[in-house]
Design an enzyme around this catalytic site. Structure first.
Site, PDB file in Angstrom:
ATOM      1  N   LYS A 179      25.932  45.840  31.464  1.00  0.00           N
ATOM      2  CA  LYS A 179      26.686  46.975  31.969  1.00  0.00           C
ATOM      3  C   LYS A 179      28.105  46.511  32.252  1.00  0.00           C
ATOM      4  CE  LYS A 179      27.793  48.685  35.841  1.00  0.00           C
ATOM      5  NZ  LYS A 179      29.097  49.295  35.447  1.00  0.00           N
ATOM      6  N   GLU A 227      40.490  39.683  50.781  1.00  0.00           N
ATOM      7  CA  GLU A 227      40.881  39.444  49.398  1.00  0.00           C
ATOM      8  C   GLU A 227      41.752  40.609  48.924  1.00  0.00           C
ATOM      9  OE1 GLU A 227      38.777  38.021  45.231  1.00  0.00           O
ATOM     10  OE2 GLU A 227      37.703  39.438  46.509  1.00  0.00           O
ATOM     11  N   GLU A 237      28.923  35.370  40.811  1.00  0.00           N
ATOM     12  CA  GLU A 237      30.275  34.886  41.094  1.00  0.00           C
ATOM     13  C   GLU A 237      31.002  36.003  41.812  1.00  0.00           C
ATOM     14  OE1 GLU A 237      34.411  34.438  39.378  1.00  0.00           O
ATOM     15  OE2 GLU A 237      33.198  33.093  38.130  1.00  0.00           O
ATOM     16  N   CYS A 247      39.505  36.216  40.191  1.00  0.00           N
ATOM     17  CA  CYS A 247      38.764  35.687  41.340  1.00  0.00           C
ATOM     18  C   CYS A 247      39.260  34.312  41.761  1.00  0.00           C
ATOM     19  CB  CYS A 247      37.277  35.606  40.995  1.00  0.00           C
ATOM     20  SG  CYS A 247      36.496  37.207  40.693  1.00  0.00           S
TER      21      CYS A 247
END
Length: 537
Positions: A201, A406, A274, A308
């Protein structure tokens, strides 16, 4: 598509325009291309994706319902049973052919990556590089990773042990929007060569890139049933994928990663995650400040900071902070923003409105509470709806959201430190532990500092690329940044089940040759002492 000269913004120089590209979205994403790429995608509804450069629709796409996900898994299971019987060497040849085709036709996918994510072309090429490296590595090393291995048995010469590796079955993969080539097919390649099928997906807004890669893999020899794609909203399609998978691979936010982990745990299937990062760069007092300033631009603003492992916290020794920041800010102000399908821009767009709002909130709140903007700090709607200038903030305090949350955008906060110990302590003072960067002229010092940082990767005198590009070495996060690793042996063996086959010869593992229980126990005790004395492992 065009690039626009930036207006003068308060206290900064105008950012220069990048070259204008010749192709438009309509010329790249044709109805014929969409029909070819979506062939075989199971979907009973309709959805659409858009280009980050303008916000305009790129394509109408099939949208999968829960029953469509089930159909995709049924088709993948049937294909996987046949694929698993293909010798590893032949499966690896598919990856090597894919490697060559990807490099030959990279222009096609670079256009798609740019249109879907808004990133600069050079940053899109980082994805091509990473996927080619992964295809080559697993194409060359898969046979060695997966071959049966002999181990020492319980009793030397009498026990023969072989470790076998079996594919898990059908891997469910949930891929993010920010690196739609590398974090989709790049993660799927080791699963395929290990004998699995994959139901993926991808994010709908960047799915054309993943579908293009699927089409190219099929051209390289992968059976089409082995690679299934489902499209749809994460809360609808994601849980269904976790519900049916034999193993789950997820890249995305820490919050969603926890939900995926809970779903996988309830079914006792494995999972790799992750997740987020708030990565730190440490510029020690002996660093080359010219190289560090240039490296900080790459580390903080590649793919508009939507990576990331990019840097969001910058710790600089107080003795060189002013000289470093002068150079870093000058380089940042001189960056060229662009929205063209051509090389030349040094930074592109954010992917959409949600990311833009997060960036604006973090910057505006920090400034309102006293932070100083050294470069950037404003949106650039004159170039595109989601452009935001690369931004350096000084004087950030713990009360500001940008300090701990973040941002996932082109914003970095600068902090000064007095000692190496202070820098390491502050870099580790976060729930995340994905990546870090250390700048120093001393290799010994770099290794010492790196060993004290609680992150899955540490790059010395570069931001993120050396560790990520070293495909033989594991890459992943500690703490809230995830579970498991991609790349290297861990990146392929996680897609397998280990099986130990132990064959006993001549004598049983029980009393024999006339020994009773007590004599057998004494014999085994003497044998164990001898095995230790002779250094048997």
């Amino acid at each position: 598509m065009t690039d626009t000269q930036a207006p003068d913004t308060a206290g900064t120089n105008p950012l220069a325009p990048a070259p204008v590209g010749a192709r438009t979205a309509a010329e790249v994403v044709t109805p014929q291309l969409v029909a070819r790429l979506t062939k075989g995608v199971v979907g009973s509804g309709t959805t659409a994706n858009h280009t980050a450069f303008t916000g305009e629709k790129l394509a109408d796409l099939p949208e999968s319902a829960p029953e469509d996900v089930l159909k995709a898994f049924e088709a993948a299971r049937a294909a996987q049973a046949v694929w698993a019987q293909v010798p590893v060497r032949r499966r690896a040849e598919v990856l090597l052919r894919f490697h060559d085709l990807l490099l030959e036709r990279q222009g096609e996918v670079l256009d798609l990556v740019q249109l879907e994510t808004g990133k600069a072309r050079l940053h899109a090429h980082e994805e091509v590089q990473a996927v080619a490296v992964a295809a080559r590595h697993y194409g060359r090393r898969a046979t060695a990773y997966l071959r049966p291995k002999r181990h020492a048995g319980a009793v030397p010469t009498l026990t023969k042990v072989t470790e076998l590796r079996h594919p898990r079955g059908v891997v469910g993969q949930i891929a993010p929007w920010n690196y739609p080539l590398e974090l989709s097919v790049g993660d799927a390649l080791p699963a395929f060569v290990a004998g699995n099928a994959v139901v993926m997906k991808p994010d709908t807004e960047t799915c054309l890139t993943a579908l293009w890669a699927r089409d190219l893999l099929i051209e390289a020899g992968l059976p089409d049933g082995v690679f299934q794609v489902v499209l749809g909203e994460g809360p609808v399609v994601g849980p269904e994928l976790v519900k049916h998978a034999d193993y789950v691979s997820f890249t995305g936010s820490t919050r969603t990663g926890r939900e995926v982990a809970v779903g996988a745990a309830s079914r006792l299937v494995g999972v790799s995650l992750e997740l987020g990062g708030k990565n730190a760069m440490l510029v020690l007092e002996d660093a080359d400040i010219e190289k560090a300033a240039a490296g900080a631009v790459r580390a903080c603003f590649s793919s508009a900071g939507q990576l990331c492992i990019s840097i969001e916290r910058l710790y600089v020794h107080e003795s060189l902070a002013d000289a470093f920041l002068e150079r870093f800010a000058a380089r940042t102000r001189a960056m060229r923003l662009g929205n063209s399908l051509a090389y030349g821009a040094e930074m592109g767009s954010l992917v959409g409105e949600r990311q833009l709002k997060t960036v604006e909130r973090h910057v505006q709140e920090a400034v309102a509470k006293g932070a100083k903007v050294l470069a950037g700090g404003v949106a650039r709607p004159d170039i595109g709806p989601y452009f935001f200038e690369p931004t350096i903030l000084d004087g950030v305090e713990e009360s500001m959201a940008v300090c701990a949350e973040e941002t996932f955008g082109p914003v970095v906060a600068v902090y000064r430190f007095k000692s190496e110990e202070e820098a390491v302590e502050r870099a580790n003072a976060t729930p995340y532990g994905l990546n870090a960067s250390v700048w120093t002229k001393s290799a010994r010092r770099a290794l010492d500092v790196a060993s004290r940082l609680r992150t899955g990767t540490v790059n010395v005198n570069e931001g993120y690329a050396p560790a990520y590009g070293s495909a033989q070495s594991p890459m992943g996060g500690m703490k809230d940044s995830g579970l498991g690793r991609r790349h290297g042996s861990e990146g392929i063996l996680k897609y397998t089940e280990a099986q130990t086959v132990a064959r006993q010869r001549l004598l049983p593992m029980a009393p024999s040759l006339g020994m009773d229980d007590e004599r057998y126990a004494a014999f085994m005790s003497r044998s164990l002492r001898l095995m230790k004395a002779f250094r048997f492992r």
